[in-house]
Design a protein around this motif. Structure first.
Motif, short mmCIF file in Angstrom:
data_model
loop_
_atom_site.label_atom_id
_atom_site.label_comp_id
_atom_site.label_asym_id
_atom_site.label_seq_id
_atom_site.Cartn_x
_atom_site.Cartn_y
_atom_site.Cartn_z
N GLY A 138 -11.80 36.44 93.14
CA GLY A 138 -12.64 35.19 92.73
C GLY A 138 -13.77 35.53 92.14
N THR A 139 -15.06 34.35 91.93
CA THR A 139 -15.99 33.71 90.79
C THR A 139 -17.13 34.18 92.12
N PRO A 140 -17.48 35.31 91.91
CA PRO A 140 -19.36 35.86 92.55
C PRO A 140 -19.81 34.67 92.01
N SER A 141 -21.18 34.60 93.45
CA SER A 141 -22.21 33.31 92.91
C SER A 141 -22.82 34.72 93.08
N ILE A 142 -24.47 34.21 92.38
CA ILE A 142 -25.93 34.99 92.32
C ILE A 142 -26.69 34.30 92.01
N TYR A 150 -31.90 39.75 92.89
CA TYR A 150 -31.08 38.85 93.16
C TYR A 150 -30.06 39.29 93.55
N SER A 151 -29.67 38.26 94.59
CA SER A 151 -28.08 37.98 95.87
C SER A 151 -27.07 37.39 94.79
N ALA A 152 -25.73 38.53 95.06
CA ALA A 152 -24.85 38.22 94.63
C ALA A 152 -23.75 38.43 95.39
N THR A 153 -23.39 36.74 95.41
CA THR A 153 -22.59 36.96 96.95
C THR A 153 -20.46 36.94 96.51
N VAL A 154 -19.67 38.21 96.83
CA VAL A 154 -18.20 38.49 96.47
C VAL A 154 -17.21 38.30 97.49
#
Length: 385
Positions: A300-304, A313-317
């Motif tokens: 899927g596509t991570p959100s940053i 920064y915080s990435a949600t994967v």
């Protein structure tokens, strides 16, 4: 014997000379360069915003301080080393009372006042009594017209001053259609730091050409600058002042820290969702869209998201079942950033129940069969009896 005495005298002279080879003051430079006029503030007439640049014979090794006992209100003065010229110090915070001068101003090393070099004297800058020429008196009733105005530089990098980060000594020159008293003119704008100071100067009292030195907050500008006349009338500028106080943008080159919210998770429907990875870059990105993250275990596509205005920064994967993030990388404008940081995470397979049959009824079927056998045995015993 005479030669012996001469040698002793020579050695003594050399020792005395060495003792007196101390740091001395080579020159002074004041801002403003000419005598300012007093301005009345809170019932006191004084000249503020005065600074003195002191050039030394060498870079001192001790602690540098400044002293000015005659400062209005007993306010302290500070000495700041010039970053580009370590032998020069700027004494700021000087406020002269009307008629006062710089007598008593000292620069000290480890508490000891430095002496002037041969031929060097303290500047004779004086806070003059405010005077009103007939021309300025007759024109003070009506607001002036600004004929021209310009800023000395379109941008400046902020520095730390009095514990705050802002751009200091931004010079703006302007010309009026007629002479006005300096104390009737006041620059106004929103990007003014809490500890900053603004002062207007008239270098030549025969010409209506003024300048003022501004302090501008970091990321601030002078888009809304105007001059207030006699505390009531807003004087419009003939043109917009283009100025920006900002740190030079520096692209990030490396990841300095990286953490995950948890070290493992159990998959559901073949994935571990909402896995957060926090990472810190050596410099904040100009645009968050320039940052991407990648791993062979991500689907899927991570959100940053950026944490405030920092470089964190915080990435949600979403991680595939059985996958980990050992090859997690941060890319800036498509290029992977170097990193000494690593993370540990494992998306573990959902555990099953080994006692179940294909239809999930093994345990319950065994229990039912046992009951049937028990009941059949009891029936036979009763029938035989």
């Amino acid at each position: 014997m005479k030669l012996y005495k001469c040698l002793i005298a020579l050695i003594v002279c050399l020792l005395i000379g060495e003792a007196f080879c101390a740091t001395t003051i080579k020159s002074y430079k004041t801002t403003p360069a000419t005598d300012p006029e007093s301005v009345e503030e809170n019932g006191t007439k004084s000249c503020s915003g005065i600074t003195v640049d002191v050039k030394l014979s060498e870079t001192p090794t001790g602690t540098i301080t400044a002293s000015f006992p005659s400062n209005v209100g007993g306010a302290a003065v500070t000495a700041t080393q010039d970053k580009t010229d370590p032998e020069t110090y700027t004494i700021s915070g000087i406020i002269l009372k009307e008629g006062g001068n710089l007598d008593g101003l000292e620069l000290l090393v480890d508490g000891t006042a430095l002496s002037n070099d041969v031929g060097v004297t303290l500047p004779t800058l004086k806070c003059l009594e405010s005077t009103e020429s007939s021309e300025s008196s007759s024109s003070s009733d009506t607001p002036p017209v600004i004929k021209s105005i310009s800023v000395s530089t379109p941008s400046m990098e902020p520095t730390i001053n009095s514990g705050q980060l802002f751009c200091t000594k931004v010079r703006v020159d302007f010309e009026l259609d007629k002479l006005q008293q300096v104390n009737l003119l006041e620059p106004k704008y929103n990007s003014f730091p809490a500890t900053g100071k603004n002062s207007i100067y008239l270098p030549d009292e025969t010409k209506p050409i003024y300048y003022f030195m501004l302090d501008v907050s970091v990321n601030g500008n002078l888009d809304d600058l105007y001059i207030l006349f006699d505390k009531t009338e807003k004087v419009t500028l003939p043109n917009k002042i283009s100025f920006k106080c900002e740190k030079a943008a520096t692209d990030p080159t490396s990841v300095t820290a990286m953490t995950t919210s948890k070290s493992s998770a159990t998959s559901k429907d073949g994935i571990c969702s909402e896995v957060k990875v926090d990472f810190t870059l050596d410099n904040a990105a100009t645009a968050i869209t320039d940052i991407t993250v990648a791993s062979s275990s991500i689907t899927g596509t991570p959100s940053i998201a950026q944490v405030g205005t920092t470089s964190t920064y915080s990435a949600t994967v979403t991680v595939k079942e059985g996958g980990d993030l050992s090859d997690f990388v941060v890319n800036y404008k498509g290029t992977p950033l170097t990193s000494t940081a690593s993370i540990t995470f494992k998306c573990e397979k959902e555990s099953g129940n080994d006692s179940k049959s294909d239809d999930g009824s093994t345990s319950s079927s065994l229990s039912a069969n046992s009951i049937v056998v028990f009941c059949f045995t009891a029936f036979l015993l009763l029938f035989l009896n």
